[in-house]
Motif scaffolding. Structure first.
Motif, PDB file in Angstrom:
ATOM      1  N   PRO A  76       0.845  -1.195   0.000  1.00 49.19           N
ATOM      2  CA  PRO A  76       0.000   0.000   0.000  1.00 49.19           C
ATOM      3  C   PRO A  76       0.880   1.245   0.000  1.00 49.19           C
ATOM      4  N   ILE A  77       0.424   2.273  -0.716  1.00 49.24           N
ATOM      5  CA  ILE A  77       1.172   3.527  -0.788  1.00 49.24           C
ATOM      6  C   ILE A  77       0.205   4.678  -0.525  1.00 49.24           C
ATOM      7  N   GLU A  78       0.573   5.534   0.391  1.00 50.43           N
ATOM      8  CA  GLU A  78      -0.253   6.699   0.708  1.00 50.43           C
ATOM      9  C   GLU A  78       0.005   7.797  -0.319  1.00 50.43           C
ATOM     10  N   CYS A  79      -0.545   7.561  -1.504  1.00 54.04           N
ATOM     11  CA  CYS A  79      -0.373   8.463  -2.632  1.00 54.04           C
ATOM     12  C   CYS A  79      -1.471   8.107  -3.643  1.00 54.04           C
ATOM     13  N   PRO A  80      -2.067   9.077  -4.314  1.00 55.97           N
ATOM     14  CA  PRO A  80      -3.131   8.773  -5.280  1.00 55.97           C
ATOM     15  C   PRO A  80      -2.651   7.849  -6.397  1.00 55.97           C
ATOM     16  N   PRO A  81      -3.525   6.960  -6.853  1.00 56.27           N
ATOM     17  CA  PRO A  81      -3.136   6.019  -7.909  1.00 56.27           C
ATOM     18  C   PRO A  81      -2.558   6.684  -9.160  1.00 56.27           C
ATOM     19  N   ARG A  82      -3.120   7.798  -9.584  1.00 53.36           N
ATOM     20  CA  ARG A  82      -2.625   8.452 -10.800  1.00 53.36           C
ATOM     21  C   ARG A  82      -1.184   8.918 -10.617  1.00 53.36           C
ATOM     22  N   ALA A  83      -0.865   9.452  -9.435  1.00 55.86           N
ATOM     23  CA  ALA A  83       0.502   9.914  -9.174  1.00 55.86           C
ATOM     24  C   ALA A  83       1.476   8.733  -9.152  1.00 55.86           C
ATOM     25  N   VAL A  84       1.052   7.617  -8.568  1.00 51.76           N
ATOM     26  CA  VAL A  84       1.896   6.417  -8.541  1.00 51.76           C
ATOM     27  C   VAL A  84       2.133   5.942  -9.974  1.00 51.76           C
TER      28      VAL A  84
ATOM     29  N   ASN B 119      12.674   6.773 -14.049  1.00 46.68           N
ATOM     30  CA  ASN B 119      12.532   6.746 -12.591  1.00 46.68           C
ATOM     31  C   ASN B 119      12.944   5.411 -11.967  1.00 46.68           C
ATOM     32  N   LEU B 120      13.183   4.393 -12.775  1.00 51.24           N
ATOM     33  CA  LEU B 120      13.538   3.076 -12.239  1.00 51.24           C
ATOM     34  C   LEU B 120      14.697   3.102 -11.233  1.00 51.24           C
ATOM     35  N   PRO B 121      15.788   3.820 -11.507  1.00 50.26           N
ATOM     36  CA  PRO B 121      16.894   3.801 -10.541  1.00 50.26           C
ATOM     37  C   PRO B 121      16.535   4.390  -9.177  1.00 50.26           C
ATOM     38  N   LEU B 122      15.446   5.144  -9.109  1.00 50.74           N
ATOM     39  CA  LEU B 122      15.031   5.746  -7.841  1.00 50.74           C
ATOM     40  C   LEU B 122      14.307   4.765  -6.930  1.00 50.74           C
TER      41      LEU B 122
ATOM     42  N   VAL C 254      11.716  -8.061  -5.348  1.00 51.22           N
ATOM     43  CA  VAL C 254      10.569  -7.284  -5.826  1.00 51.22           C
ATOM     44  C   VAL C 254       9.892  -6.599  -4.648  1.00 51.22           C
ATOM     45  N   GLU C 255       9.713  -7.331  -3.566  1.00 53.97           N
ATOM     46  CA  GLU C 255       9.092  -6.729  -2.387  1.00 53.97           C
ATOM     47  C   GLU C 255       9.938  -5.570  -1.859  1.00 53.97           C
ATOM     48  N   ARG C 256      11.233  -5.745  -1.838  1.00 55.31           N
ATOM     49  CA  ARG C 256      12.125  -4.663  -1.401  1.00 55.31           C
ATOM     50  C   ARG C 256      11.975  -3.435  -2.291  1.00 55.31           C
ATOM     51  N   ASP C 257      11.925  -3.661  -3.605  1.00 58.31           N
ATOM     52  CA  ASP C 257      11.770  -2.543  -4.535  1.00 58.31           C
ATOM     53  C   ASP C 257      10.421  -1.847  -4.352  1.00 58.31           C
ATOM     54  N   LEU C 258       9.362  -2.604  -4.130  1.00 61.31           N
ATOM     55  CA  LEU C 258       8.053  -1.976  -3.919  1.00 61.31           C
ATOM     56  C   LEU C 258       8.033  -1.174  -2.618  1.00 61.31           C
TER      57      LEU C 258
ATOM     58  N   THR D 243      10.647   0.324  -1.415  1.00 62.73           N
ATOM     59  CA  THR D 243      11.408   1.533  -1.758  1.00 62.73           C
ATOM     60  C   THR D 243      10.518   2.507  -2.515  1.00 62.73           C
ATOM     61  N   LEU D 244       9.716   1.998  -3.448  1.00 65.62           N
ATOM     62  CA  LEU D 244       8.767   2.846  -4.178  1.00 65.62           C
ATOM     63  C   LEU D 244       7.831   3.546  -3.203  1.00 65.62           C
ATOM     64  N   LYS D 245       7.324   2.809  -2.248  1.00 68.50           N
ATOM     65  CA  LYS D 245       6.442   3.385  -1.219  1.00 68.50           C
ATOM     66  C   LYS D 245       7.134   4.537  -0.493  1.00 68.50           C
ATOM     67  N   ARG D 246       8.357   4.293  -0.062  1.00 67.33           N
ATOM     68  CA  ARG D 246       9.104   5.308   0.672  1.00 67.33           C
ATOM     69  C   ARG D 246       9.346   6.556  -0.182  1.00 67.33           C
TER      70      ARG D 246
END
Length: 133
Positions: free
Chosen positions: A12-20, A29-32, A119-123, A125-128
């Motif tokens: 889960p990410i506290e960010c609107p779906p469109r922004a994600v 943005n992949l390296p981020l 993959v879980e680690r990367d997701l 990181t995406l959340k953060r």
């Protein structure tokens, strides 16, 4: 009919779906956020080349859409494509990012479990990254 073993990872990410969606669909943005997979990325003509721990690979997302579909193909070698289903869906006021992995026949159970952990680690990181914006 034959099917492969699969594993679906979500966060889960506290960010609107469109922004994600708009952040993830941009290969630059992949390296981020995909730090386990992507060391760097560059565009070469119409292709995006990702430098990975296993060497260079091309990545291609499906056409941009309003459905949150982030499916993409990774090509580790000419003529070889690996399909990676990925979605961003609404989760209350935020989003849920969902990624499914399929285990190729030549990949051991241990390697597959390790890939799912990456993959879980990367997701996460995406959340953060997105929640700190």
């Amino acid at each position: 009919m034959r099917v492969r073993r699969s594993r679906t990872v979500s966060v889960p990410i506290e960010c609107p779906p469109r922004a994600v969606y708009e952040f993830v669909v941009k290969p630059e943005n992949l390296p981020l956020w995909a730090t386990a997979f992507c060391r760097s990325v560059r565009q070469s003509g119409d292709e995006w080349i990702v430098e990975t721990p296993d060497g260079p690979m091309t990545i291609e997302f499906v056409r941009t859409n309003d459905l949150g579909v982030l499916d993409h193909y990774v090509s580790p070698a000419p003529g070889v494509q690996v399909f990676n289903p990925m979605r961003v869906v609404p989760n209350a006021d935020g989003s849920e990012v969902i990624f499914t992995l399929f285990q190729p026949p030549e990949v051991s159970d241990e390697r597959f479990a390790g890939d799912a952990a990456l993959v879980e680690r990367d997701l996460r990181t995406l959340k953060r990254v997105l929640e700190q914006r």
